[in-house]
Design a protein around this motif. Structure first.
Motif: not given
Length: 93
Positions: A43-52
């Motif tokens: 639901q967060r639509d994060t492009k780069d989860p690691y970086r986030t």
């Protein structure tokens, strides 16, 4: 009165649901797991989860900075290593 952008982010910008007090955990893997879970939420639509996830951790460290004792800082640094491991990233050399 000085207006701090970080206070606004902390108080009003909650794009990532984290358990209350997660950064106070004594277990770095618990911290890393919570950050990973939040960053990978579809639901967060994060492009780069690691970086986030790493950004959330760095944001907390930078904001809490001087108020962290040595053991808290060590735990948070270990959480960074745990995040790298969870996401299959190499450690900084």
């Amino acid at each position: 009165m000085v207006h701090k952008w970080s206070k606004d982010v902390t108080e009003h910008d909650h794009p990532y649901d984290l358990p209350p007090g997660i950064f106070k955990s004594a277990d770095p893997d618990v911290i890393a797991a919570a950050l990973q879970h939040s960053a990978e939420d579809p639901q967060r639509d994060t492009k780069d989860p690691y970086r986030t996830a790493m950004s959330m951790l760095d944001f907390y460290i930078n904001r809490a900075g001087k108020n962290l004792d040595d053991s808290e800082m060590a735990t948070l640094e270990q959480a960074k290593a745990a995040l790298r491991k969870r996401f299959g990233k190499a450690a900084h050399s």
